[in-house]
Design a protein around this motif. Structure first.
Motif, short mmCIF file in Angstrom:
data_model
loop_
_atom_site.label_atom_id
_atom_site.label_comp_id
_atom_site.label_asym_id
_atom_site.label_seq_id
_atom_site.Cartn_x
_atom_site.Cartn_y
_atom_site.Cartn_z
N SER A 208 0.83 -1.21 0.00
CA SER A 208 0.00 0.00 0.00
C SER A 208 0.86 1.25 0.00
O SER A 208 0.57 2.22 -0.70
CB SER A 208 -0.90 0.02 1.24
N MET A 209 1.92 1.26 0.80
CA MET A 209 2.78 2.45 0.88
C MET A 209 3.51 2.70 -0.43
O MET A 209 3.53 3.80 -0.95
CB MET A 209 3.84 2.28 1.99
N SER A 210 4.14 1.63 -0.95
CA SER A 210 4.94 1.82 -2.17
C SER A 210 4.04 2.22 -3.34
O SER A 210 4.44 3.00 -4.20
CB SER A 210 5.74 0.56 -2.50
N SER A 211 2.81 1.71 -3.36
CA SER A 211 1.91 2.02 -4.48
C SER A 211 1.51 3.49 -4.48
O SER A 211 1.44 4.12 -5.54
CB SER A 211 0.64 1.16 -4.40
N ILE A 212 1.26 4.04 -3.30
CA ILE A 212 0.91 5.48 -3.23
C ILE A 212 2.05 6.31 -3.81
O ILE A 212 1.85 7.22 -4.62
CB ILE A 212 0.66 5.89 -1.75
N VAL A 213 3.28 5.95 -3.40
CA VAL A 213 4.44 6.70 -3.85
C VAL A 213 4.64 6.52 -5.36
O VAL A 213 4.90 7.47 -6.10
CB VAL A 213 5.71 6.25 -3.07
N ALA A 214 4.47 5.29 -5.82
CA ALA A 214 4.68 4.99 -7.24
C ALA A 214 3.66 5.73 -8.11
O ALA A 214 4.01 6.32 -9.14
CB ALA A 214 4.59 3.48 -7.48
N LEU A 215 2.40 5.73 -7.70
CA LEU A 215 1.37 6.39 -8.51
C LEU A 215 1.60 7.90 -8.56
O LEU A 215 1.44 8.54 -9.61
CB LEU A 215 -0.03 6.06 -7.96
N GLU A 216 2.02 8.48 -7.43
CA GLU A 216 2.31 9.92 -7.42
C GLU A 216 3.52 10.22 -8.32
O GLU A 216 3.53 11.20 -9.07
CB GLU A 216 2.56 10.39 -5.98
N SER A 217 4.52 9.34 -8.26
CA SER A 217 5.69 9.53 -9.11
C SER A 217 5.29 9.52 -10.58
O SER A 217 5.70 10.38 -11.37
CB SER A 217 6.71 8.41 -8.83
N MET A 218 4.45 8.55 -10.97
CA MET A 218 3.99 8.47 -12.37
C MET A 218 3.27 9.75 -12.78
O MET A 218 3.53 10.30 -13.85
CB MET A 218 2.97 7.33 -12.54
#
Ligand code: NAP
Ligand code: ZN
Length: 369
Positions: A208-218
């Motif tokens: 959940s944490m990494s996905s939030i960061v990854a989606l914002e990065s994209m």
């Protein structure tokens, strides 16, 4: 919900942040080895800023500026020799991913002069020297990862030295160092950052944490693509966004690793000398189409976050930015597939491509048309 998350790097962002935060170097260090490439850090002001900050804290320094793009094992061993000779107690990596990765490997080897096998196991007896990272490209996110990607020329591939002790202590993010970054490097590194975010989100280790960061990065990185496609002169605000997006991409992969795209891209870089980010960009869209067959929900989420209607439109944009490279024969592709299928990062992929899948992604992406 279940996850574990560790990202211990102190991140400082802003124009002039190295000089303004010089006191952060005040940790009792006496001698720094500055690890960098031949030219860019001298021209863009990053090296001067670091030397100024070190002087303010009474830290002496020496410079190892022999880092080559995609640094090899021999290259980082030479850097470690320099670190030992000058009795460095801290390593400052300034540059793109190559100098920052070299800085980490040098920090490791300076306290553990081990053979290559032990090096790539990340096994050490003495803790590596601390590393400070100053990125001057916006792509790899190496300033916030525990990875050091080193080329092994004899095997025509790259290997990953990975250990939590290799997270830099501090990352200084100043986009003004990128003001004169050539347009092709700006595009290739931006695509690398995007690829990290996408691969992290699709990794079997995503949480959940990494996905939030990854989606914002994209979202952040993608919002710059139209400007990169249309203009050679990139405004400072876009440079800052790219640096922020790339740092977020680094945070994301620090939790999940990369996947098949990076595993496959290494061969294009080591054998065909294709820039790291461009190599990923050439392979990314076909890889997404492959994932879509079994995981359409996540691909739809990527499409919605990035504002593209479908993967084909992303592909058109990528081709406009990095061109095509359809020159590989089936024999070449078989050889590259043999290498990619053995890479550790391919096991993070969901679904995990088998030999034929990898061959097919290469063929459709970079095979002779
Ligand atoms: P790079 O190899 O570090 O640098 C490419 C070129 O850009 C060099 O010629 C460099 O010149 C120049 N350059 C750097 N900053 C500049 C600036 N501000 N202005 C003008 N020129 C500049 O490229 P990169 O794409 O950033 O890094 C690629 C490496 O990172 C690969 O080895 C890749 O495997 C690795 N990587 C690591 C991670 C990780 O998590 N650790 C993730 C992805 C990729 P100088 O040589 O003169 O500096
Ligand atoms: Zn990368």
């Amino acid at each position: 919900m279940k996850f574990s998350y560790q990202m211990p790097v102190k991140v400082i962002m802003g124009k002039g942040c190295v000089r303004q935060n010089a006191d952060l170097f005040n940790k009792g260090w006496k001698k720094a080895l500055i690890v960098t490439g031949k030219f860019s850090a001298k021209k863009n002001g990053a090296q001067d800023d670091v030397c100024h900050a070190l002087s303010e804290c009474g830290i002496q320094w020496e410079i190892f500026d022999d880092v080559e793009p995609n640094p090899s094992v021999v290259n980082v061993r030479n850097g470690a020799k320099a670190a030992i000779e000058v009795c460095a107690d801290v390593i400052v990596g300034i540059g793109g991913g190559s100098p920052m990765d070299a800085a980490k490997a040098i920090a490791f080897l300076a306290t553990n002069l081990v053979d290559d096998e032990t090096l790539f196991k990340g096994a050490f007896e003495t803790r590596p020297l601390p590393v400070i990272a100053v990125p001057t490209t916006a792509g790899t996110g190496s300033e916030v990862t525990q990875y050091s990607i080193i080329t092994v020329p004899e095997e025509k591939t790259k290997k990953n030295l990975c250990h939590s002790a290799l997270f830099p202590e501090i990352a200084f993010l100043d986009a003004s160092y990128m003001e004169k970054l050539p347009h092709d490097i700006t595009i290739n590194t931006a695509i690398d950052a995007f690829s990290h975010a996408v691969e992290s989100y699709l990794s079997k280790r995503s949480c959940s944490m990494s996905s939030i960061v990854a989606l914002e990065s994209m979202a952040v990185t993608c919002s710059c693509f139209e400007t990169l496609r249309k203009h050679e002169t990139i405004p400072f605000e876009i440079r800052e966004k790219l640096l922020f997006g790339s740092m977020l991409g680094g945070v994301a992969i620090s939790q999940t690793g990369t996947t098949a795209v990076h595993a496959m891209g290494y061969s294009l870089t080591c054998s065909d000398n294709i820039d790291h980010g461009r190599a990923n960009g050439l392979l990314l869209c076909e890889s997404l189409k492959f994932v879509y067959q079994q995981n359409s929900e996540k691909i739809d989420k990527i499409i919605s976050v990035t504002g593209f209607k479908d993967i084909n439109l992303l592909e058109v944009l990528f081709q406009a930015m990095i061109g095509r490279y359809n020159i590989l024969s089936d024999d070449d592709i078989r050889h590259y597939t043999d290498l990619a299928i053995k890479a550790k990062s391919i096991t993070n992929s969901v679904p995990q491509p088998d030999y034929d899948d990898v061959f097919g992604i290469y063929k459709r992406s970079v095979g002779i048309i």
